[in-house]
Scaffold this motif. Structure first.
Motif, PDB file in Angstrom:
ATOM      1  N   ARG A 190      -9.335  -1.295 -11.040  1.00 39.85           N
ATOM      2  CA  ARG A 190      -9.192  -3.239  -9.991  1.00 39.85           C
ATOM      3  C   ARG A 190      -8.663  -3.604 -11.356  1.00 39.85           C
ATOM      4  N   GLU A 191      -8.859  -2.781 -12.949  1.00 45.41           N
ATOM      5  CA  GLU A 191      -7.862  -3.547 -14.199  1.00 45.41           C
ATOM      6  C   GLU A 191      -6.694  -3.249 -13.532  1.00 45.41           C
ATOM      7  N   PHE A 192      -6.214  -2.315 -12.918  1.00 47.66           N
ATOM      8  CA  PHE A 192      -4.676  -2.356 -12.404  1.00 47.66           C
ATOM      9  C   PHE A 192      -4.539  -2.762 -11.660  1.00 47.66           C
ATOM     10  N   ILE A 193      -5.242  -3.469 -10.312  1.00 54.04           N
ATOM     11  CA  ILE A 193      -5.077  -4.468  -9.549  1.00 54.04           C
ATOM     12  C   ILE A 193      -5.013  -5.813  -9.691  1.00 54.04           C
ATOM     13  N   ALA A 194      -5.578  -6.517 -11.232  1.00 56.07           N
ATOM     14  CA  ALA A 194      -5.813  -7.487 -11.850  1.00 56.07           C
ATOM     15  C   ALA A 194      -4.079  -7.567 -12.790  1.00 56.07           C
ATOM     16  N   THR A 195      -3.937  -6.398 -12.951  1.00 52.74           N
ATOM     17  CA  THR A 195      -2.647  -7.064 -14.136  1.00 52.74           C
ATOM     18  C   THR A 195      -1.346  -6.779 -13.521  1.00 52.74           C
ATOM     19  N   HIS A 196      -1.231  -5.745 -12.102  1.00 55.20           N
ATOM     20  CA  HIS A 196      -0.332  -5.577 -12.134  1.00 55.20           C
ATOM     21  C   HIS A 196       0.313  -6.101 -10.579  1.00 55.20           C
ATOM     22  N   THR A 197      -1.229  -5.786  -9.609  1.00 54.70           N
ATOM     23  CA  THR A 197      -0.246  -6.469  -7.918  1.00 54.70           C
ATOM     24  C   THR A 197      -1.430  -7.715  -7.758  1.00 54.70           C
ATOM     25  N   THR A 198      -0.287  -8.736  -6.464  1.00 53.11           N
ATOM     26  CA  THR A 198      -0.993  -9.281  -6.219  1.00 53.11           C
ATOM     27  C   THR A 198      -1.472  -8.810  -4.661  1.00 53.11           C
ATOM     28  N   GLY A 199      -2.143  -9.958  -4.052  1.00 51.43           N
ATOM     29  CA  GLY A 199      -2.053 -10.115  -2.796  1.00 51.43           C
ATOM     30  C   GLY A 199      -3.498  -9.324  -2.297  1.00 51.43           C
ATOM     31  N   LEU A 247       1.428   3.218   3.261  1.00 53.99           N
ATOM     32  CA  LEU A 247       1.150   4.465   1.779  1.00 53.99           C
ATOM     33  C   LEU A 247       0.733   3.570   0.557  1.00 53.99           C
ATOM     34  N   SER A 248       1.829   2.541   0.011  1.00 54.53           N
ATOM     35  CA  SER A 248       1.773   2.166  -1.238  1.00 54.53           C
ATOM     36  C   SER A 248       0.179   1.277  -1.521  1.00 54.53           C
ATOM     37  N   ASN A 249      -0.135   0.592  -0.572  1.00 55.67           N
ATOM     38  CA  ASN A 249      -1.019  -0.150  -0.484  1.00 55.67           C
ATOM     39  C   ASN A 249      -2.295   0.956  -0.620  1.00 55.67           C
ATOM     40  N   LEU A 250      -2.699   1.777   0.118  1.00 53.61           N
ATOM     41  CA  LEU A 250      -3.401   2.636  -0.871  1.00 53.61           C
ATOM     42  C   LEU A 250      -3.777   3.207  -1.866  1.00 53.61           C
ATOM     43  N   MET A 251      -2.196   4.126  -2.652  1.00 50.91           N
ATOM     44  CA  MET A 251      -2.110   4.360  -3.649  1.00 50.91           C
ATOM     45  C   MET A 251      -2.098   3.586  -4.006  1.00 50.91           C
ATOM     46  N   MET A 252      -1.468   1.743  -4.646  1.00 44.40           N
ATOM     47  CA  MET A 252      -1.977   0.674  -5.904  1.00 44.40           C
ATOM     48  C   MET A 252      -3.747   0.565  -5.490  1.00 44.40           C
ATOM     49  N   MET A 253      -4.506   0.794  -4.606  1.00 42.81           N
ATOM     50  CA  MET A 253      -6.229   0.275  -4.998  1.00 42.81           C
ATOM     51  C   MET A 253      -6.310   1.797  -6.455  1.00 42.81           C
ATOM     52  N   ARG A 254      -6.578   2.861  -6.097  1.00 37.87           N
ATOM     53  CA  ARG A 254      -6.594   3.155  -7.325  1.00 37.87           C
ATOM     54  C   ARG A 254      -5.795   3.934  -8.604  1.00 37.87           C
ATOM     55  N   GLY A 255      -4.710   2.826  -8.028  1.00 37.95           N
ATOM     56  CA  GLY A 255      -3.912   2.839  -9.684  1.00 37.95           C
ATOM     57  C   GLY A 255      -2.804   3.714  -9.514  1.00 37.95           C
ATOM     58  N   ASN A 256      -2.289   4.337  -8.810  1.00 34.47           N
ATOM     59  CA  ASN A 256      -1.464   5.756  -8.277  1.00 34.47           C
ATOM     60  C   ASN A 256      -0.303   5.208  -8.512  1.00 34.47           C
ATOM     61  N   ILE A 257       0.198   4.826  -8.895  1.00 36.77           N
ATOM     62  CA  ILE A 257       1.440   4.487  -9.522  1.00 36.77           C
ATOM     63  C   ILE A 257       1.716   4.110 -10.376  1.00 36.77           C
ATOM     64  N   GLY A 284       6.930 -10.681  -9.380  1.00 34.06           N
ATOM     65  CA  GLY A 284       6.985 -10.132 -10.541  1.00 34.06           C
ATOM     66  C   GLY A 284       5.818  -8.898 -10.529  1.00 34.06           C
ATOM     67  N   LYS A 285       5.113  -8.544  -9.377  1.00 31.38           N
ATOM     68  CA  LYS A 285       4.018  -7.536  -9.444  1.00 31.38           C
ATOM     69  C   LYS A 285       4.367  -6.726  -8.125  1.00 31.38           C
ATOM     70  N   ALA A 286       3.891  -5.620  -8.394  1.00 32.72           N
ATOM     71  CA  ALA A 286       3.892  -4.575  -7.136  1.00 32.72           C
ATOM     72  C   ALA A 286       2.619  -5.698  -6.060  1.00 32.72           C
ATOM     73  N   GLN A 287       2.489  -5.889  -4.701  1.00 28.96           N
ATOM     74  CA  GLN A 287       2.105  -6.521  -4.151  1.00 28.96           C
ATOM     75  C   GLN A 287       1.906  -5.771  -2.968  1.00 28.96           C
ATOM     76  N   PHE A 288       0.305  -6.109  -2.483  1.00 27.14           N
ATOM     77  CA  PHE A 288       0.053  -5.215  -1.436  1.00 27.14           C
ATOM     78  C   PHE A 288       0.625  -6.620  -0.287  1.00 27.14           C
ATOM     79  N   LEU A 289       0.700  -5.368   0.950  1.00 34.44           N
ATOM     80  CA  LEU A 289       1.299  -6.401   2.212  1.00 34.44           C
ATOM     81  C   LEU A 289       0.110  -6.431   3.365  1.00 34.44           C
TER      82      LEU A 289
END
Length: 773
Positions: free
Chosen positions: A317-326, A387-397, A625-630
């Motif tokens: 959740r820290e990665f999601i809040a800091t680095h992502t949108t959507g 696949l990017s969405n899945l990896m971002m869910m657990r900060g694996n990027i 400016g952030k990684a984007q969940f699509l």
């Protein structure tokens, strides 16, 4: 009609991948190509500090380490270049084009190295010798005569080095077009178009160092033992230290089960092996998107349960809040997604999906790799983004031991794109080209591969130039592609060996022989090196070591420079000076690309240097400016769905694949030993239950007919049915033999890549039967 049964046999392969079988094939290839002792010794210099970069796949090297790393495919590629067999002008004098067209792709490959430039003579239907200056004058005459530069198209193969690629794109843009079809269009274009929308750049985020730290690897749509054998060495090391490896592929490939490393004497001496994958998941063809979305949905469910039990969240959740949108909208979409639809579309039982989700959840450092098993589908871009969405869910990027790893094919397919071989160039790149070279580059998007074929058919393209490759056989809808090339006023093919594209030509045609990467490239008496960029953004410098196959060969760089000089002159750019000193090309490359600063100095170091990938450092070059969940929905209105609604369970989905004895369209031999096929290529793999349902038998011969909505009959006849471990409703067969079944405009949404892994077909019992029947 009865015909003699072709030689060959089906014999299940029970051994581990590589091992003594690979060494045996090395010996066979060295004998087959008649490689002399001096040349085969150069194999030991492949990917070494004082050697050359492998001309085969794009899997990276460990800084060109001094330990020899065996690779069967690399040996085949080097042996093919080092062969003592030659195609000289007297060969063309003895054979008409019509005669050569009757030979198989394997037979054409076996004639050996091209030695001299030749031009087509329609009166005799033969290729005749031509002087190099006359060849360039012919090209220049055709290009200058075109009323619009966009009537020419320039195809680039992934074997082309950075220097030649940069020079070619400079010439072509100064000429006035962005028509750059290339091999990326046919393989990893969905990666290049999909990842920028999620992480901001169309490249992977890992290096080989990450494999040393990963505890989990998910391998999607890949067959490393055949396509990237050196990757198995990394997987072996990961498995040895306890990492969990999951293979996700419709075919259960031998190389992802067990591997005997030829580079480890104890395994060879004891005939032992290393188990690679601990879990196999076999989605149906085009089922990967639904499978990945199902794992993401299951992750949300498991996270709900963890939170309800007072445990820590399973999401980063820290990665999601800091680095992502959507993310909120994405999670809502997952919650609303129907499970039954995911199960039906993926073809994977729910218990397997839940088991795969548990593997992903347990992994603290997860790498996802993928090949063309993910990219050659209609929904490939959406799949890469899911696949990017899945990896971002657990900060694996963007952290050590984790990330996205697209594994590209030919050795410099990524480097060519970096150098500007791109039909849709970015504005910033064109602006820099304008500033450095003082010209106004064309701004309109050019034609990709499929668009170029259609433009040739429509009479909009009159000149085709091919820098390497085998365009006629690599592309879809083979009869249409043949018609397209034959409609051109001029076709030019730069190559090391004869292939079918040289025989499917325009009214005027040239075959221009070039140096291979293993050969010494002397310019004004000084050896020249070329650079390539591998799948993990490492840039290496490579010098050839073998004596050239002919004194009349030119390098790809020299061919490009002399063509540009003949067409545009050297008033603005001194093309011939570039050809005389490749370091000067690299000096210009660093003026265009900031990441190539101090290019010559950095690449001179053993192992070269790594190009910065912003997303690896959690810098997101997206609109937000952030990684984007699509959000991406499951598509249930595809050509396959419509065909199945019409034909029911008789409708099969076909995937094309390489055999073990080929690289791209180059056929080195007639065996596919890991799949148990020997001496045959016209085979089709099928599930046992589908055989029964269709009333067919293992070993019968069938014809395949593709189903498309344009009422054009596309056929591939006389294929042997081989019972195989493949999901129900799915078939597998080799390309290029089945490329004619792929409709020209059956492409990936948003990428234009042919859907070579999802072709709706019907099977018909063939008139062609073995003499035993």
């Amino acid at each position: 009609m009865q015909k003699t049964k072709p030689e060959g046999r089906i014999e299940p392969y029970q051994h581990a991948a590589a091992g003594w079988g690979a060494l045996k094939q090395v010996a066979i290839n060295l004998v087959r190509e008649k490689v002399s002792g001096g040349n085969y010794k150069t194999l030991l210099k492949q990917n070494q500090p004082d050697g050359f970069d492998c001309p085969g796949c794009a899997w990276p090297d460990r800084e060109h380490a001094s330990t020899f790393e065996f690779c069967e495919n690399g040996v085949k590629a080097v042996a093919a270049e080092a062969t003592s067999k030659r195609v000289r002008p007297d060969f063309f004098a003895a054979h008409t084009v019509a005669e050569l067209l009757t030979q198989s792709d394997y037979e054409l490959e076996q004639h050996g190295r091209l030695t001299d430039p030749v031009v087509y003579d329609s009166a005799s239907d033969k290729y005749l010798p031509i002087a190099w200056d006359d060849a360039f004058a012919l090209i220049a005459r055709h290009l200058k005569a075109l009323p619009d530069p966009n009537q020419a198209t320039f195809y680039v193969s992934g074997r082309t080095g950075n220097e030649a690629a940069f020079l070619l794109q400079l010439f072509v843009r100064m000429y006035g077009t962005n028509n750059f079809p290339d091999c990326s269009n046919m393989c990893h274009e969905p990666t290049s178009r999909g990842l920028p929308g999620t992480v901001g750049i169309g490249k992977g985020t890992v290096t080989l160092e990450d494999f040393e730290h990963a505890d989990t690897l998910l391998i999607f749509g890949q067959n490393p033992a055949t396509n990237h054998p050196r990757m198995l060495g990394e997987l072996r090391d990961c498995a040895k230290r306890g990492a969990t490896i999951v293979s996700i592929n419709p075919l259960r490939e031998r190389g992802l089960e067990r591997f005997t490393s030829p580079s480890h004497p104890m395994e060879m001496l004891t005939n032992s092996s290393t188990s690679i994958s601990s879990m196999f998941v076999q989605p149906k063809l085009s089922g990967d998107f639904a499978l990945i979305k199902a794992v993401a949905k299951r992750l949300v469910e498991r996270d709900d349960a963890a939170l309800a039990a007072g445990e820590a969240s399973l999401l980063d959740r820290e990665f999601i809040a800091t680095h992502t949108t959507g993310y909120e909208a994405f999670e809502q979409d997952l919650r609303a997604q129907d499970w039954d639809q995911l199960l039906a579309e993926s073809g994977v039982p729910r218990d397997q999906i839940e088991a795969l989700a548990e593997v992903y959840i347990r992994g603290q450092k997860v790498i996802c790799t993928w090949g063309m098993g993910l990219t050659q589908h209609k929904g490939a871009v959406a799949t890469i983004q899911m696949l990017s969405n899945l990896m971002m869910m657990r900060g694996n990027i963007g952290r050590l031991g984790a990330g996205l790893c697209p594994v590209r094919g030919h050795s410099n397919v990524q480097g060519d794109r970096t150098m500007g071989i791109e039909e849709k160039p970015a504005k910033a790149f064109l602006d820099r080209m304008q500033k450095v070279f003082d010209f106004e580059p064309p701004r309109a998007h050019g034609y990709d591969t499929v668009e170029s074929i259609q433009a040739m058919l429509d009479g909009k393209i009159k000149v085709f130039f091919g820098m390497g490759g085998n365009f006629a056989m690599a592309t879809p809808d083979t009869p249409l592609t043949f018609d397209a090339l034959r409609a051109c006023d001029l076709t030019v093919q730069v190559a090391t060996k004869l292939n079918r594209s040289h025989l499917v030509h325009g009214k005027d045609a040239l075959i221009l022989p070039t140096l291979g990467r293993t050969e010494i490239d002397l310019q004004q008496g000084v050896p020249q090196g070329v650079t390539v960029e591998d799948s993990m953004s490492m840039v290496h410098l490579s010098y050839g070591m073998n004596t050239p196959a002919s004194d009349n060969l030119l390098s790809e760089t020299a061919i490009t420079a002399r063509m540009a000089h003949a067409t545009l002159g050297s008033g603005k750019v001194d093309w011939l000076a570039y050809a005389a000193d490749y370091a000067s090309i690299r000096d210009s490359i660093e003026k265009v690309f900031d990441d190539f600063h101090d290019f010559n100095a950095r690449v001179a170091k053993p192992g070269g240097f790594h190009l910065r990938v912003a997303s690896r450092e959690r810098e997101w070059r997206t609109a937000s400016g952030k990684a984007q969940f699509l959000l991406r929905a499951v598509d249930t209105d595809t050509p396959i769905h419509r065909a199945r609604a019409k034909y029911g369970e008789r409708l099969m989905t076909l995937m094309t694949a390489r055999s073990h004895d080929q690289y791209n369209t180059t056929i080195y031999g007639m065996d596919d030993r890991y799949r148990g096929v020997f001496g045959l290529r016209r085979v089709v793999f099928i599930n046992k239950e589908d055989l029964q349902m269709l009333g067919l038998r293992n070993g019968q011969w069938v014809d395949m007919v593709s189903v498309w909505d344009d009422d054009v009959e596309r056929r591939a006849d006389r294929f042997l049915l081989v019972e195989y471990d493949i999901p129900r409703g799915c078939l597998g067969s080799y390309f290029p033999e089945t490329n004619g079944l792929i409709p020209l405009h059956s492409t990936a949404d948003g990428a234009g890549t042919p859907t070579s892994k999802s072709i709706p077909v019907l099977l018909q019992l063939s008139d062609y039967q073995s003499s035993a029947e």
